[in-house]
Design a protein around this motif. Structure first.
Motif, mmCIF file in Angstrom:
data_model
loop_
_atom_site.group_PDB
_atom_site.id
_atom_site.type_symbol
_atom_site.label_atom_id
_atom_site.label_comp_id
_atom_site.label_asym_id
_atom_site.label_seq_id
_atom_site.Cartn_x
_atom_site.Cartn_y
_atom_site.Cartn_z
ATOM 1 N N PRO A 117 1.982 3.805 -5.659
ATOM 2 C CA PRO A 117 0.936 4.829 -5.588
ATOM 3 C C PRO A 117 -0.461 4.273 -5.779
ATOM 4 N N LEU A 163 -7.761 5.944 -4.155
ATOM 5 C CA LEU A 163 -8.405 6.853 -3.218
ATOM 6 C C LEU A 163 -8.860 8.114 -3.942
ATOM 7 N N ARG A 164 -8.022 8.568 -4.837
ATOM 8 C CA ARG A 164 -8.385 9.759 -5.570
ATOM 9 C C ARG A 164 -9.647 9.538 -6.394
ATOM 10 N N VAL A 217 0.825 -1.195 0.000
ATOM 11 C CA VAL A 217 0.000 0.000 0.000
ATOM 12 C C VAL A 217 0.865 1.253 0.000
ATOM 13 N N PHE A 218 2.033 1.138 0.632
ATOM 14 C CA PHE A 218 2.874 2.318 0.725
ATOM 15 C C PHE A 218 3.983 2.345 -0.310
ATOM 16 N N PHE A 221 -2.658 2.815 -3.894
ATOM 17 C CA PHE A 221 -3.589 3.219 -2.862
ATOM 18 C C PHE A 221 -4.054 4.665 -3.072
ATOM 19 N N ALA A 222 -3.092 5.533 -3.254
ATOM 20 C CA ALA A 222 -3.408 6.944 -3.401
ATOM 21 C C ALA A 222 -4.254 7.200 -4.643
ATOM 22 N N LEU A 223 -3.920 6.510 -5.718
ATOM 23 C CA LEU A 223 -4.662 6.721 -6.960
ATOM 24 C C LEU A 223 -6.104 6.257 -6.830
#
Lengths: 341, 341
Positions: free
Chosen positions: B83, B89-90, B79-80, B85-87
DNA sequence: GTGAAAGCGCTAACAA
DNA sequence: TTGTTAGCGCTTTCAC
């Protein structure tokens, strides 16, 4: 995707336990001032009915939400390019969870979103906000500050004039940069260059300041602008080599930048660290440990920053309970020596 | 860190506009069935007073929260590390925002957190949940499913037995893998290897299945286990080279793995793609474009996956309003040709 | 089309 | 220590 079952209320629990709603409420909220046998009876009733308090009803009267907003200005490529965001979030989440607070994530994408975020924060949905203000000219932080919600910033906000008491958590970017450059100088390097980060971010500006603290009288040609990305690091390194072929050390604004610089150095046949020593910033493990050679860098404890932000905010929310008003906190950095310098 | 000002209520707006609370409520919620002049008057009063509805009070009666939980099993290094996770989430955030829903982020760290998440989800704080279930043996997803909250999963859950109708969004991992391997075969390669991902994740298992669909009869020695990390890719590539020195193509389970493999190939003096062709998976730009040579890979639209998850959930929440019950969605992948294959 | 009134489920004085 | 009671701010029948 089941339909919501009708949930038992305080009333129901009270009836089952043979007490009043008030007593149940007391037990549910800690149980002080209720005699043991009653507590026991209520607990059992709660258990049997599977009672869970209705947060909305509770908030309506307490005006507390036990929820904190985390606002992230989104278009930031950086937020996605490195694990920064995720790590900080993890720290925040841990701390919030430990204090039974929820994390409401607000990702903003532009102007329209600013208004939305302002409305949300002003709308009293959350008790406070944790805000990442990456750019000097970002209008959001001030907007939020004005919304009157208790707020802690991640990273020193650019517009902070020192007058108003903004609370923020930051790494000691300037001190860390100084340490890195001093290390380079201590290695006997005399032509120490700096590839900056995106200078509209305080972290980049502060690191540049740190470099100048040590190298103030150096050739200004040795400072070249980057943008925190590997591509930016490559570009800058090329420019640097063209301009100052005698450069013998580089302090890069972050590890990603350093990785780009490393690539160019290899391409141009410069050995690291023999010909050119390189230091990064962040100690982003997946990057710093994978470079060739492994990167010497300045570590900042990102997760701890997140944790601290949350802690400061919660403390502020509790200040009525005797806590002191928190001020800005700057975390120390550590130089991590690997092979590149 | 200002103190909360007393916020105006419906009552106040009603008084100022010279109408009843009910009328104000109607206007605030869309304004159907109220005559234009009144609407206008109420609007002005709202404006002047800076009225913002109290969400808690509203939720108390409507039993809607306009909030969705996003649950992420946390210890995941993955997850870290990327990217992803971040994508995602976006994408989720965008869709949620567009429908005026809030995103409550629940990061879990272990056993204790499971209970907490279960309680939270069961506690009726949110209307639904978006859950990332990365591991086959993760107990959380089932726990959530049982909590009776409308849920959409990110990635096919491992325990999905095909009987229960879990709703999930996933990429066509198997199909994408097939396409990659076929491309390699089309290039004339005969010794096509596969470095798997962490096989306790369905995505990794599915990609392996896709490889086998095409290379079913190939030397089993050509399949070696990785874990979605660059280090894992390096390890696997070394093993592969030792075991099958005649390997002429590698399909890596993701770009990170491929980058590790690339490094080892270079180190061992194999030219890419001349001696060994390499394909990744994900099309994670910062990785795929930075490798040497740039990576041919299978692209999945991660942000769209997030968006879709949110859309499916919201649709389910509205199904009473005539919407159909959503089912699982599998998004197509695309082969992106760069230099490595 | 508009208003009056009855709660939603809970906490917090205040009484007992 | 426990119970009674009065709202918190909003939506939603139901009359008018």
């Amino acid at each position: 995707m089941t339909d919501t079952a009708p949930r038992p209320t305080l009333e129901a629990v009270a009836a089952r336990a043979g007490v009043s709603r008030a007593t149940v409420s007391r037990v549910v909220n800690g149980g002080d001032g209720v005699r043991e046998p009653l507590v026991e009876r209520v607990r059992r009733a709660v258990e049997e009915l599977g009672y869970v308090p209705n947060q909305a009803a509770r908030s309506l009267v307490t005006r507390r939400h036990d929820a904190v907003a985390v606002v992230v200005a989104e278009p930031e490529t950086r937020v996605f390019a490195d694990p920064f965001f995720a790590l900080q979030l993890r720290g925040i989440s841990k701390e919030l969870t430990a204090h039974d607070n929820q994390l409401v994530l607000l990702l903003t994408e532009g102007r329209d979103d600013h208004a939305r975020v302002g409305r949300y924060l002003g709308g009293g949905h959350v008790d406070g906000a944790l805000v990442f203000s990456l750019h000097l000219d970002d209008p959001l932080p001030e907007l939020i500050q004005r919304a009157g919600v208790p707020t802690v910033f991640g990273g020193r906000p650019g517009w902070s004039d020192g007058t108003t008491d903004v609370v923020y958590v930051d790494s000691d970017n300037r001190g860390g940069a100084r340490e890195a450059v001093r290390h380079l100088v201590g290695l006997g390097r005399t032509r120490v260059a700096h590839i900056t980060g995106a200078l509209d971010q305080t972290s980049a500006a502060d690191r540049l300041d740190g470099y100048r603290d040590v190298m103030g009288d150096a050739d200004p040609e040795l400072v070249v602008r980057g943008d925190f990305t590997p591509a930016g690091g490559e570009r800058a390194m090329r420019e640097l080599l063209d301009r100052c072929p005698d450069v013998d050390a580089v302090f890069a604004a972050n590890d990603l930048t350093a990785s780009g610089a490393l690539r160019v150095l290899r391409e141009r046949g410069r050995r690291v660290p023999e010909d050119v020593a390189v230091i990064g910033f962040d100690d982003m493990l997946p990057v710093a440990e994978q470079t060739d050679p492994p990167l010497t860098t300045v570590r900042q404890d990102i997760e701890e920053m997140g944790r601290l932000m949350a802690r400061l905010l919660l403390r502020d929310l509790d200040r009525r309970n005797g806590g002191a008003t928190p001020a800005a906190v700057v975390l120390p950095t550590t130089l991590i020596r690997r092979a590149s310098a």
